[in-house]
Design a protein around this motif. Structure first.
Motif, PDB file in Angstrom:
ATOM      1  N   GLU A 259       0.827  -1.213   0.000  1.00 40.00           N
ATOM      2  CA  GLU A 259       0.000   0.000   0.000  1.00 40.00           C
ATOM      3  C   GLU A 259       0.858   1.258   0.000  1.00 40.00           C
ATOM      4  O   GLU A 259       0.548   2.230  -0.707  1.00 40.00           O
TER       5      GLU A 259
ATOM      6  N   VAL B 282       2.261   1.758  -3.580  1.00 42.62           N
ATOM      7  CA  VAL B 282       1.271   2.265  -4.523  1.00 42.62           C
ATOM      8  C   VAL B 282       0.923   3.715  -4.202  1.00 42.62           C
ATOM      9  O   VAL B 282       0.690   4.523  -5.110  1.00 42.62           O
ATOM     10  N   ARG B 283       0.915   4.072  -2.932  1.00 43.11           N
ATOM     11  CA  ARG B 283       0.622   5.460  -2.564  1.00 43.11           C
ATOM     12  C   ARG B 283       1.655   6.403  -3.170  1.00 43.11           C
ATOM     13  O   ARG B 283       1.316   7.514  -3.620  1.00 43.11           O
TER      14      ARG B 283
ATOM     15  N   HIS C  78       0.836   6.649  -6.972  1.00 40.00           N
ATOM     16  CA  HIS C  78      -0.480   7.255  -7.159  1.00 40.00           C
ATOM     17  C   HIS C  78      -0.420   8.761  -6.956  1.00 40.00           C
ATOM     18  O   HIS C  78      -0.965   9.533  -7.751  1.00 40.00           O
ATOM     19  N   ASP C  79       0.288   9.199  -5.916  1.00 41.31           N
ATOM     20  CA  ASP C  79       0.362  10.629  -5.636  1.00 41.31           C
ATOM     21  C   ASP C  79       1.395  11.326  -6.515  1.00 41.31           C
ATOM     22  O   ASP C  79       1.177  12.460  -6.962  1.00 41.31           O
TER      23      ASP C  79
ATOM     24  N   ASP D  43      -2.361  10.182 -10.332  1.00 40.55           N
ATOM     25  CA  ASP D  43      -3.237   9.185 -10.942  1.00 40.55           C
ATOM     26  C   ASP D  43      -4.694   9.583 -10.729  1.00 40.55           C
ATOM     27  O   ASP D  43      -5.125   9.837  -9.598  1.00 40.55           O
TER      28      ASP D  43
ATOM     29  N   PHE E 136      -7.571   5.417  -5.510  1.00 39.14           N
ATOM     30  CA  PHE E 136      -6.472   4.634  -4.941  1.00 39.14           C
ATOM     31  C   PHE E 136      -6.791   3.140  -4.881  1.00 39.14           C
ATOM     32  O   PHE E 136      -5.929   2.323  -5.241  1.00 39.14           O
TER      33      PHE E 136
ATOM     34  N   ALA F 283      -6.048   1.634  -8.253  1.00 39.67           N
ATOM     35  CA  ALA F 283      -4.613   1.548  -8.512  1.00 39.67           C
ATOM     36  C   ALA F 283      -3.985   0.405  -7.727  1.00 39.67           C
ATOM     37  O   ALA F 283      -3.102  -0.306  -8.228  1.00 39.67           O
ATOM     38  N   LEU F 284      -4.436   0.215  -6.514  1.00 43.79           N
ATOM     39  CA  LEU F 284      -3.921  -0.864  -5.677  1.00 43.79           C
ATOM     40  C   LEU F 284      -4.272  -2.224  -6.273  1.00 43.79           C
ATOM     41  O   LEU F 284      -3.439  -3.143  -6.308  1.00 43.79           O
TER      42      LEU F 284
ATOM     43  N   HIS G  94       7.493  10.390  -3.583  1.00 38.70           N
ATOM     44  CA  HIS G  94       6.263  10.966  -3.051  1.00 38.70           C
ATOM     45  C   HIS G  94       6.423  12.483  -2.961  1.00 38.70           C
ATOM     46  O   HIS G  94       7.485  12.981  -2.567  1.00 38.70           O
TER      47      HIS G  94
END
Length: 294
Positions: free
Chosen positions: A164, A167-168, A171-172, A176, A180, A183-184, A234
């Motif tokens: 997680e 992917v965070r 995604h950020d 994206d 979320f 995407a996960l 990130h």
């Protein structure tokens, strides 16, 4: 020439082997990497039907793979890859035509090619395609002169407990638009598929244990070439040197695994990312340009 859609994970391995052949034919130059093809498969890794929409294979009468086309239905992006000894021949040109017809799904097709491939660019110009402003600058780095570094203990291969957080980051970082959880789900399916580079999905956490930056690192023992695709920091962790640290450790791991050089691609409109790659020794090689019908 026999063209057919993707039929299973053995086809992915065959396409990756063809990429290795192309890399060996152009040592030290930016060419499509086996990792690039696995990354193109990532969004559809959960479904053979979706993969068949993304890949078209070209085989000879004995079932030997002579080329393939990769299509991103979200971006409309089409790329055609042919064995070096067949490139620019009449059969290869027919496969380009077949690939274009296969990708014609009611959306505008964008063809991708290196600007310095004069013959291919000429053929696609004759089909009415013209260059756009969108492009990737490919950079390369020999690993022969890589400075000696000690392993960076902040970097680890992604484990189940990291999924997680990993992917965070992407995604950020890539803003994206998908929720979320979606995407996960896509990443979990990719992680469970044969396309996933087990042990080479790298994550760096800061000294407080916060997930800062991640990348997929792709070695190719058949050619000695390696690549990063993609690298993401990130947004809350920018400006702290974590991206450079992860790339440095990734390059160290590549050399330890017997790789001799590395490739990376960066959007021509992203000078900050290019500066990051240059800071660890990458230098410009070729530009992969997008072409669209005028």
């Amino acid at each position: 020439m026999k063209a057919r859609p993707f039929g299973g994970w053995n086809d992915l391995r065959a396409m990756q082997e063809l990429c290795s052949v192309r890399l060996r034919a152009a040592p030290g130059r930016a060419v499509a990497h086996p990792g690039d093809i696995a990354w193109w498969a990532m969004p559809a890794a959960s479904s053979p039907e979706l993969l068949a929409e993304r890949f078209l294979l070209w085989e000879d009468d004995d079932g030997v793979l002579d080329g393939f086309a990769a299509f991103d239905p979200d971006e409309g992006a089409l790329a055609v890859f042919v064995a070096p000894d067949l490139a620019d021949g009449e059969a290869a040109v027919r496969f380009e035509d077949a690939s274009l017809a296969w990708a014609d799904r009611g959306i505008e097709v964008a063809w991708l090619e290196f600007e310095d491939d004069v013959a291919a660019v000429g053929r696609w110009r004759a089909r009415g395609f013209r260059p756009t402003d969108r492009a990737l600058r490919n950079l390369v780095r020999s690993l022969d002169d890589l400075p000696e570094t000690v392993p960076d203990e902040r970097v680890r291969a992604v484990g189940d407990a990291d999924v997680e957080d990993r992917v965070r980051i992407t995604h950020d970082a890539f803003e994206d638009l998908d929720p979320f959880p979606s995407a996960l789900e896509v990443y979990r399916a990719f992680r469970a598929s044969p396309a996933y580079p087990e042990g080479w999905d790298l994550l760096l956490r800061d000294d407080d244990g916060r997930a800062a930056v991640c990348c997929l690192a792709w070695p190719d023992p058949a050619s000695g070439a390696s690549t990063f695709e993609p690298v993401a920091t990130h947004p809350s962790m920018h400006g702290r040197g974590f991206g450079r640290a992860l790339l440095t450790e990734g390059l160290r791991r590549f050399r330890a695994a017997g790789m001799t050089w590395a490739i990376v691609g960066v959007d021509v409109e992203n000078p900050a990312a290019e500066a990051l790659y240059r800071s660890v020794g990458f230098r410009p090689d070729r530009v992969l340009r997008e072409y669209r019908r005028a």
